[in-house]
Design an enzyme around this catalytic site. Structure first.
Site, PDB file in Angstrom:
ATOM      1  N   ARG A 180       0.841  -1.217   0.000  1.00  0.00           N
ATOM      2  CA  ARG A 180       0.000   0.000   0.000  1.00  0.00           C
ATOM      3  C   ARG A 180       0.874   1.265   0.000  1.00  0.00           C
ATOM      4  O   ARG A 180       0.503   2.278   0.601  1.00  0.00           O
ATOM      5  CB  ARG A 180      -0.947   0.025   1.212  1.00  0.00           C
ATOM      6  CG  ARG A 180      -1.855  -1.163   1.333  1.00  0.00           C
ATOM      7  CD  ARG A 180      -2.902  -1.247   0.215  1.00  0.00           C
ATOM      8  NE  ARG A 180      -3.774  -2.380   0.431  1.00  0.00           N
ATOM      9  CZ  ARG A 180      -3.580  -3.585  -0.108  1.00  0.00           C
ATOM     10  NH1 ARG A 180      -2.559  -3.826  -0.909  1.00  0.00           N
ATOM     11  NH2 ARG A 180      -4.426  -4.570   0.144  1.00  0.00           N
ATOM     12  N   SER A 182     -10.518  -0.628   3.780  1.00  0.00           N
ATOM     13  CA  SER A 182      -9.695  -0.935   4.956  1.00  0.00           C
ATOM     14  C   SER A 182      -9.176   0.347   5.578  1.00  0.00           C
ATOM     15  O   SER A 182      -8.539   1.151   4.904  1.00  0.00           O
ATOM     16  CB  SER A 182      -8.503  -1.809   4.563  1.00  0.00           C
ATOM     17  OG  SER A 182      -8.945  -3.089   4.168  1.00  0.00           O
ATOM     18  N   GLU A 237      -4.302   3.334   6.601  1.00  0.00           N
ATOM     19  CA  GLU A 237      -4.203   3.158   5.148  1.00  0.00           C
ATOM     20  C   GLU A 237      -4.954   4.307   4.465  1.00  0.00           C
ATOM     21  O   GLU A 237      -4.538   4.826   3.433  1.00  0.00           O
ATOM     22  CB  GLU A 237      -4.823   1.812   4.743  1.00  0.00           C
ATOM     23  CG  GLU A 237      -4.836   1.619   3.237  1.00  0.00           C
ATOM     24  CD  GLU A 237      -5.387   0.266   2.796  1.00  0.00           C
ATOM     25  OE1 GLU A 237      -5.066  -0.751   3.432  1.00  0.00           O
ATOM     26  OE2 GLU A 237      -6.139   0.242   1.811  1.00  0.00           O
TER      27      GLU A 237
HETATM   28  N1  EPU Z   1     -10.398 -11.141  10.671  1.00  0.00           N
HETATM   29  C1  EPU Z   1     -10.882 -11.234  11.951  1.00  0.00           C
HETATM   30  N2  EPU Z   1     -11.721 -10.261  12.408  1.00  0.00           N
HETATM   31  C2  EPU Z   1     -12.127  -9.229  11.628  1.00  0.00           C
HETATM   32  C3  EPU Z   1     -11.642  -9.127  10.315  1.00  0.00           C
HETATM   33  C4  EPU Z   1     -10.768 -10.110   9.849  1.00  0.00           C
HETATM   34  O1  EPU Z   1     -10.551 -12.138  12.700  1.00  0.00           O
HETATM   35  O2  EPU Z   1     -12.915  -8.383  12.106  1.00  0.00           O
HETATM   36  C5  EPU Z   1      -9.492 -12.177  10.169  1.00  0.00           C
HETATM   37  C6  EPU Z   1     -10.106 -12.988   9.042  1.00  0.00           C
HETATM   38  O3  EPU Z   1     -10.875 -14.034   9.525  1.00  0.00           O
HETATM   39  C7  EPU Z   1      -8.887 -13.448   8.284  1.00  0.00           C
HETATM   40  C8  EPU Z   1      -7.893 -12.321   8.482  1.00  0.00           C
HETATM   41  O4  EPU Z   1      -8.353 -11.566   9.584  1.00  0.00           O
HETATM   42  O5  EPU Z   1      -8.349 -14.607   8.854  1.00  0.00           O
HETATM   43  C9  EPU Z   1      -7.764 -11.438   7.267  1.00  0.00           C
HETATM   44  O6  EPU Z   1      -9.021 -10.871   6.935  1.00  0.00           O
HETATM   45  P1  EPU Z   1      -9.547 -10.703   5.436  1.00  0.00           P
HETATM   46  O7  EPU Z   1      -9.300 -11.921   4.632  1.00  0.00           O
HETATM   47  O8  EPU Z   1     -10.942 -10.162   5.509  1.00  0.00           O
HETATM   48  O9  EPU Z   1      -8.653  -9.649   4.792  1.00  0.00           O
HETATM   49  P2  EPU Z   1      -7.984  -8.350   5.382  1.00  0.00           P
HETATM   50  O10 EPU Z   1      -6.584  -8.684   5.733  1.00  0.00           O
HETATM   51  O11 EPU Z   1      -8.835  -7.717   6.402  1.00  0.00           O
HETATM   52  C10 EPU Z   1      -7.089  -7.544   3.034  1.00  0.00           C
HETATM   53  C11 EPU Z   1      -7.025  -6.174   2.411  1.00  0.00           C
HETATM   54  C12 EPU Z   1      -8.321  -5.854   1.705  1.00  0.00           C
HETATM   55  C13 EPU Z   1      -8.668  -6.944   0.731  1.00  0.00           C
HETATM   56  C14 EPU Z   1      -8.718  -8.297   1.460  1.00  0.00           C
HETATM   57  C15 EPU Z   1      -8.946  -9.457   0.508  1.00  0.00           C
HETATM   58  C16 EPU Z   1      -5.596  -4.684   3.721  1.00  0.00           C
HETATM   59  C17 EPU Z   1      -5.520  -3.732   4.838  1.00  0.00           C
HETATM   60  N3  EPU Z   1      -6.803  -5.199   3.464  1.00  0.00           N
HETATM   61  O12 EPU Z   1      -8.065  -7.418   4.074  1.00  0.00           O
HETATM   62  O13 EPU Z   1      -8.131  -4.681   0.992  1.00  0.00           O
HETATM   63  O14 EPU Z   1      -9.926  -6.688   0.135  1.00  0.00           O
HETATM   64  O15 EPU Z   1      -7.454  -8.519   2.113  1.00  0.00           O
HETATM   65  O16 EPU Z   1      -7.788  -9.717  -0.204  1.00  0.00           O
HETATM   66  O17 EPU Z   1      -4.597  -4.938   3.038  1.00  0.00           O
HETATM   67  C18 EPU Z   1      -8.223  -2.334   1.194  1.00  0.00           C
HETATM   68  O18 EPU Z   1      -6.994  -2.336   1.152  1.00  0.00           O
HETATM   69  O19 EPU Z   1      -8.913  -1.262   1.277  1.00  0.00           O
HETATM   70  C19 EPU Z   1      -8.923  -3.592   1.180  1.00  0.00           C
HETATM   71  C20 EPU Z   1     -10.231  -3.672   1.330  1.00  0.00           C
END
Ligand code: EPU
Length: 305
Positions: free
Chosen positions: A177, A228, A298
């Site tokens: 990012r 995010s 972010e």
């Molecule tokens: N999780 C939790 N609690 C929560 C949210 C997530 O325990 O409230 C756990 C999930 O169960 C999972 C892990 O955290 O094991 C990761 O969560 P998730 O797969 O939803 O993805 P993320 O890491 O929250 C990232 C990107 C998103 C992108 C998704 C899918 C970042 C900050 N976020 O989210 O990107 O859509 O992966 O690839 O890099 C963005 O950058 O604006 C964005 C939406």
């Protein structure tokens, strides 16, 4: 230099931009969070050439400006924005073999869908990502293991000193990012970018996009938000850290940390940016206390805070 509403040379701006200048323009409607105050002056540009001209004029007048694309990754202050806001609607997209050349105001998801229709893969991850190519390149947007740095071939940037130049991904110093552009907003403007794609059957691309969209629908809330809020700390999930701090569902005014995903902050209706900001501070503090992790935004804070 601090530029106040009173010090913006509206007469000069009007003679430079004519009807494209909108004084005192409310910004909430241009943001995905639907919050925030007004810009003292907003200039809408409809092509990369108009964007370049606008930047040249504002640099010549020595007026600070911000380029706004889809408004999907920013929180605009309730007190509004004193810089000139350049609303980037430059959205031409042209395919050439396995490449696509797009103006920086083009919507990334639209480019991804057009590519799929032409049997070109590489942007499957971008299905459902809001915002423009410009915002995506600047923030090295990504999801599902893909990101902009992996598909960018060439970025055409207008520099305050040095004019227009084509840059390779190496020049842009991409990180998670992160990019060079993110730290040179006042002296460099992305005009267009060329992405390198690869031949792939449309049905296969669409199948993958549908899987990603289904995951997104299951894990991310619908409604007005900024995507995010925080970057994921190395090896950790910001959403999970916020959940572990017990903050999912926390509400201040009409702003709420999503009960579904801890890293999504929602505008439930007429939320103030100040309420979203108070939630940001609360989440940072609670996560710091519970896990010792300093969450890094972010989302960009825009305007007067
Ligand atoms: N999780 C939790 N609690 C929560 C949210 C997530 O325990 O409230 C756990 C999930 O169960 C999972 C892990 O955290 O094991 C990761 O969560 P998730 O797969 O939803 O993805 P993320 O890491 O929250 C990232 C990107 C998103 C992108 C998704 C899918 C970042 C900050 N976020 O989210 O990107 O859509 O992966 O690839 O890099 C963005 O950058 O604006 C964005 C939406």
């Amino acid at each position: 230099m601090i530029v106040t509403a009173a010090s913006l040379p509206l007469v000069e701006l009007r003679s430079a931009f004519g009807a494209r200048l909108r004084p005192n323009e409310p910004l909430a409607r241009y943001t995905s969070a639907r919050t925030g105050g007004s810009a003292d002056a907003l200039v809408k540009v409809s092509s990369a050439e108009e964007l370049a001209q606008a930047a040249e004029i504002l640099w010549r007048l020595d007026l600070p400006f911000i380029v706004m694309g889809g408004g999907s990754n920013m929180l605009v202050s309730d007190a509004g924005v004193r810089e000139v806001v350049v609303l980037n609607k430059a959205s031409q997209v042209a395919f050439d073999g396995e490449s696509v050349l797009a103006e920086s105001g083009a919507n990334l998801g639209v480019i991804a869908r057009q590519a799929a229709a032409k049997n070109l893969g590489g942007l499957e991850w971008a299905a459902g990502i809001p915002g423009t190519l410009g915002g995506a390149v600047t923030g090295n947007a990504g999801a599902h293991g893909g990101d902009v740095s992996l598909v960018l071939d060439l970025a055409t940037i207008l520099h305050r000193e040095g004019g227009r130049k084509d840059h390779s991904p190496h020049d842009l110093a991409f990180g998670y990012r992160e990019s060079w552009l993110k730290h040179h907003r006042s002296d460099a403007v992305l005009l267009s970018a060329k992405l390198k794609l690869a031949a792939k059957p449309a049905a296969e691309i669409r199948g993958q996009m549908d899987t990603f969209l289904a995951y997104r629908r299951l894990t991310q809330p619908p409604g007005a938000s900024m995507g995010s809020m925080f970057k994921n700390p190395t090896g950790k999930s910001a959403g999970r850290l916020i959940e572990e701090a017990g903050l999912k569902g926390t509400r201040i005014g009409n702003a709420q940390i999503s009960p579904l995903h801890g890293n999504f902050f929602l505008n439930l209706g007429d939320a103030r940016s100040a309420d979203v900001h108070a939630l940001i501070l609360q989440a940072r503090q609670a996560v710091k206390e519970r896990s010792g992790v300093e969450l890094e935004l972010e989302v960009g804070l825009v305007g007067e805070w």
